[in-house]
Motif scaffolding. Structure first.
Motif, PDB file in Angstrom:
ATOM      1  N   GLU A  93       0.863  -1.180   0.000  1.00  0.00           N
ATOM      2  CA  GLU A  93       0.000   0.000   0.000  1.00  0.00           C
ATOM      3  C   GLU A  93       0.897   1.225   0.000  1.00  0.00           C
ATOM      4  OE1 GLU A  93      -2.311  -0.659   3.567  1.00  0.00           O
ATOM      5  OE2 GLU A  93      -4.009  -1.334   2.353  1.00  0.00           O
ATOM      6  N   GLU A  95       0.913   5.234   0.415  1.00  0.00           N
ATOM      7  CA  GLU A  95       0.069   6.261   1.017  1.00  0.00           C
ATOM      8  C   GLU A  95       0.810   7.591   1.115  1.00  0.00           C
ATOM      9  OE1 GLU A  95      -2.201   3.406   4.248  1.00  0.00           O
ATOM     10  OE2 GLU A  95      -0.329   4.399   4.837  1.00  0.00           O
ATOM     11  N   TYR A  97       0.605  10.950   3.624  1.00  0.00           N
ATOM     12  CA  TYR A  97       0.020  11.295   4.913  1.00  0.00           C
ATOM     13  C   TYR A  97       0.599  12.603   5.429  1.00  0.00           C
ATOM     14  CZ  TYR A  97       4.323   9.353   6.861  1.00  0.00           C
ATOM     15  OH  TYR A  97       5.631   9.104   7.163  1.00  0.00           O
ATOM     16  N   VAL A 114      -4.574  10.282   6.037  1.00  0.00           N
ATOM     17  CA  VAL A 114      -3.926   9.367   5.102  1.00  0.00           C
ATOM     18  C   VAL A 114      -4.733   9.301   3.807  1.00  0.00           C
ATOM     19  CG1 VAL A 114      -3.183   6.979   4.727  1.00  0.00           C
ATOM     20  CG2 VAL A 114      -3.035   7.986   7.010  1.00  0.00           C
ATOM     21  N   GLN A 116      -4.677   6.993   0.379  1.00  0.00           N
ATOM     22  CA  GLN A 116      -4.079   5.844  -0.297  1.00  0.00           C
ATOM     23  C   GLN A 116      -3.931   6.153  -1.783  1.00  0.00           C
ATOM     24  OE1 GLN A 116      -6.092   2.129   0.247  1.00  0.00           O
ATOM     25  NE2 GLN A 116      -4.431   0.982  -0.632  1.00  0.00           N
TER      26      GLN A 116
END
Length: 130
Positions: A93, A95, A97, A114, A116
């Protein structure tokens, strides 16, 4: 760039080997966003939503970088990273953030927001010397 009702131009794409468009497809375009204040992390786990973290690439550990001017996230792998791997498959994943501080009444709270960017299966195959 839209050339006509039936022709578009995609910068950096050589379409000479593409077949003729017939029907049923679509183009999805997203406007680049401001990445200022964001950090990036790619986490590889044993499976989707798995609790075992196999590998992590973050802006903090120097294995990812954000170039806001070019709206670019770069991930860095090197031979030392690969040599230390003890797993062959996982789920990643990616991400973005950032910490966001909000005040409601007399209460100020900072939370990590966050977004994605991408996710999927990953397989690592080490090259063998001949």
């Amino acid at each position: 760039k839209l050339i006509s009702a039936n022709v578009i131009e995609l910068n950096g794409v050589d379409a000479t080997g593409f077949g003729a468009y017939e029907s049923g497809g679509f183009i999805q375009y997203r406007t680049p966003v401001d990445l200022d204040g964001f950090q990036a992390r790619l986490q590889i786990r044993d499976r989707k939503a798995g609790s075992v973290l196999l590998f992590e690439m973050t802006t903090e550990n120097g294995l990812s970088d954000i170039d806001n001017a070019n709206k670019l996230i770069t991930l860095y792998f090197d031979s030392e990273d690969f040599d230390s791997l003890t797993w062959a498959k996982g789920y990643y994943e990616l991400e973005l953030y950032q910490d966001v501080t909000r005040t409601v009444g007399a209460v100020t709270k900072t939370t990590e927001e966050v977004t994605q960017i991408a996710e999927g299966k990953i397989a690592i195959r080490k090259e063998t010397a001949l």
